[in-house]
Motif scaffolding. Structure first.
Motif, short mmCIF file in Angstrom:
data_model
loop_
_atom_site.label_atom_id
_atom_site.label_comp_id
_atom_site.label_asym_id
_atom_site.label_seq_id
_atom_site.Cartn_x
_atom_site.Cartn_y
_atom_site.Cartn_z
N GLU A 238 2.96 -5.78 13.00
CA GLU A 238 2.93 -6.18 11.60
C GLU A 238 1.87 -5.38 10.85
OE1 GLU A 238 2.38 -10.38 11.28
OE2 GLU A 238 4.27 -10.85 12.33
N PRO A 239 2.17 -4.91 9.64
CA PRO A 239 1.16 -4.14 8.89
C PRO A 239 -0.03 -5.01 8.53
CG PRO A 239 3.04 -4.69 7.48
CD PRO A 239 3.42 -5.10 8.87
N VAL A 240 -1.22 -4.47 8.73
CA VAL A 240 -2.44 -5.20 8.40
C VAL A 240 -2.94 -4.82 7.01
CG1 VAL A 240 -4.84 -5.61 9.10
CG2 VAL A 240 -3.04 -5.45 10.83
N MET A 241 -2.89 -3.54 6.68
CA MET A 241 -3.33 -3.10 5.36
C MET A 241 -2.14 -2.92 4.42
SD MET A 241 -5.24 0.44 4.11
CE MET A 241 -6.75 0.18 5.02
N THR A 242 -2.25 -3.50 3.23
CA THR A 242 -1.35 -3.20 2.14
C THR A 242 -2.17 -2.54 1.03
OG1 THR A 242 0.20 -4.99 2.62
CG2 THR A 242 0.19 -4.12 0.37
N LEU A 243 -1.87 -1.29 0.74
CA LEU A 243 -2.52 -0.58 -0.35
C LEU A 243 -1.69 -0.85 -1.60
CD1 LEU A 243 -4.88 1.29 -1.06
CD2 LEU A 243 -3.36 3.22 -0.65
N ARG A 244 -2.27 -1.65 -2.50
CA ARG A 244 -1.51 -2.23 -3.60
C ARG A 244 -2.14 -1.88 -4.94
NH1 ARG A 244 1.33 -6.76 -2.56
NH2 ARG A 244 -0.11 -7.36 -0.89
N SER A 245 -1.29 -1.48 -5.91
CA SER A 245 -1.78 -1.20 -7.25
C SER A 245 -0.75 -1.69 -8.27
CB SER A 245 -2.07 0.30 -7.42
OG SER A 245 -2.74 0.55 -8.63
N GLU A 246 -0.80 -1.12 -9.46
CA GLU A 246 0.12 -1.50 -10.54
C GLU A 246 0.47 -0.29 -11.38
OE1 GLU A 246 -1.67 -4.53 -12.91
OE2 GLU A 246 -1.73 -6.01 -11.27
N ILE A 247 1.57 -0.41 -12.09
CA ILE A 247 1.93 0.58 -13.11
C ILE A 247 1.00 0.40 -14.31
CG2 ILE A 247 3.70 1.27 -14.76
CD1 ILE A 247 5.81 0.46 -12.71
N ILE A 248 0.42 1.52 -14.77
CA ILE A 248 -0.48 1.45 -15.93
C ILE A 248 0.08 2.16 -17.15
CG2 ILE A 248 -2.53 1.18 -14.48
CD1 ILE A 248 -3.18 4.15 -15.03
N ALA A 249 1.18 2.91 -16.97
CA ALA A 249 1.82 3.59 -18.11
C ALA A 249 3.24 3.98 -17.71
CB ALA A 249 1.03 4.83 -18.53
N LEU A 250 4.09 4.18 -18.73
CA LEU A 250 5.49 4.61 -18.53
C LEU A 250 5.80 5.75 -19.48
CD1 LEU A 250 7.07 1.06 -18.24
CD2 LEU A 250 7.20 2.81 -16.44
#
Length: 378
Positions: A238-250
């Protein structure tokens, strides 16, 4: 509002992967490798999470590369034995080895001489490293008996002894080289009547005949599959690290319009491009190719253009729900349930998961979820 990029560390997944390693080698003790800041996950948090397992299940020892890594663990209250996989780098470090109660790998004649010249208050457990074919560290097999005997003749300096070696190709499809190394160490252990530690992550997953007295799970603890051909066991990681962000522009682009430095990617059709807060200044690989997968709102999308220091761009033309603030998972588990393997991302970067996981830089906050209180990564 803080920058949205975080590395979520699932300590329950870590414990699951450790338990899997232990179950695969039920007749062996499992040395949990947490060098390189637990492969970028935070050595203190990971060690404490594993120490919180019930007696009889928790790791009997941890492994690090050097004295400095061991000191961080001791300062944080980690009490389990710790093995220095590269041993000492100068003789004067033996004072700290003894004070911290560490176990010591020895791979060179000067280390043996330093240890035998030292006068500890209590004998130090020693793991004698043999070069069985990787040709990196260790004594040649023909010298093993002599060094083993010299260590055994100094019970006031050396406590328990163990033979160790490292496989160069346990992850490969062709087993021939690994089998040669295994045969070498089997014969040596039998001749000396010595306990052995041979199996790294791929050997723990795929070479039960190599499990021996100890196994040494490393990258598998963090959910990365080290095998060239995954097997039933490695698929349970099972993955331990999730590298997570967000959309900041389109951005809306006409056909033929370029994106990013050098204009490497051009829109093949009317395209919608999302800008995500993550870049090589965070440790994401600058060599990621166009098409490298990224999860946007739980759906697979593709990198479009070169990675910048603080941002990267993603083609979200076929994800109409993508919007400012939508989740972007660079690898790991999306809130929507989808999983993107760090191994798959690594292949698109022409590298391995180890470099991606250990390369996440300090400006990316680690956020811990699991069996212990949240901890700041060391």
């Amino acid at each position: 509002m803080a920058r949205p990029l975080v590395a979520d560390i699932d300590l329950d997944a870590l414990r699951h992967n450790y338990t899997l390693a232990r179950g695969l080698a039920s007749g062996s003790r499992a040395l949990a490798v947490i060098k390189a800041n637990a492969y970028g996950h935070g050595a203190v948090a990971c060690a404490l999470a594993l120490e919180a397992l019930p007696p009889g299940v928790r790791p009997p020892a941890f492994a690090v590369a050097c004295l400095e890594e061991a000191e961080v663990l001791r300062d944080a209250g980690v009490r389990s034995p710790v093995v220095l996989l590269e041993g000492i780098f100068e003789a004067k470090e033996l004072d700290r080895v003894e004070a911290l109660g560490l176990w010591l790998a020895v791979h060179s004649e000067w280390q043996v001489q330093a240890l035998l010249a030292y006068r500890p208050q209590r004998p130090i457990p020693v793991w004698l490293k043999i070069d069985s074919g990787m040709h990196r560290l260790g004594f040649p097999p023909e010298r093993a008996a002599d060094v083993w005997a010299r260590l055994g003749a100094a019970p006031d300096r050396v406590a328990d002894r163990l033979l160790m070696s490292h496989f160069a190709t346990a992850d490969a499809v062709d087993p021939s080289d690994c089998r040669k190394q295994l045969d070498c160490m089997r014969h040596l252990a039998a001749a000396l009547g010595a306990p052995v530690c041979l199996a790294n992550s791929p050997a723990t997953l795929a070479w039960p005949q190599a499990h021996g007295d100890w196994v040494r799970p490393g990258v598998m603890l963090y959910g990365s599959d080290p095998l060239a051909c995954p097997n039933e066991a490695s698929r349970r990681l099972e993955p331990v690290m999730t590298l997570r962000s967000e959309i900041i522009a389109l951005r809306e682009l006409a056909p033929g319009e370029p994106v990013g430095y050098g204009g490497r990617w051009h829109a093949p059709r009317p395209s919608r491009i999302a800008v995500v807060a993550c870049g090589y200044g965070d440790g994401y690989d600058r060599h990621a190719a166009d098409g490298t997968p990224i999860l946007i709102a739980g759906r697979r999308a593709a990198l479009a253009g070169k990675v910048s220091m603080d941002m990267l761009t993603v083609d979200v033309t076929d994800i109409p729900e993508a919007d400012i603030g939508s989740e972007a998972v660079l690898w790991g588990r999306s809130r929507y349930g989808a999983v993107l393997s760090v191994d798959e991302v690594a292949r698109h970067c022409d590298t391995i998961s180890y470099t991606l996981l250990t390369g996440i830089l300090p400006r990316v906050p680690r956020r811990y979820v699991g069996p212990v209180d949240p901890v700041t990564a060391a």
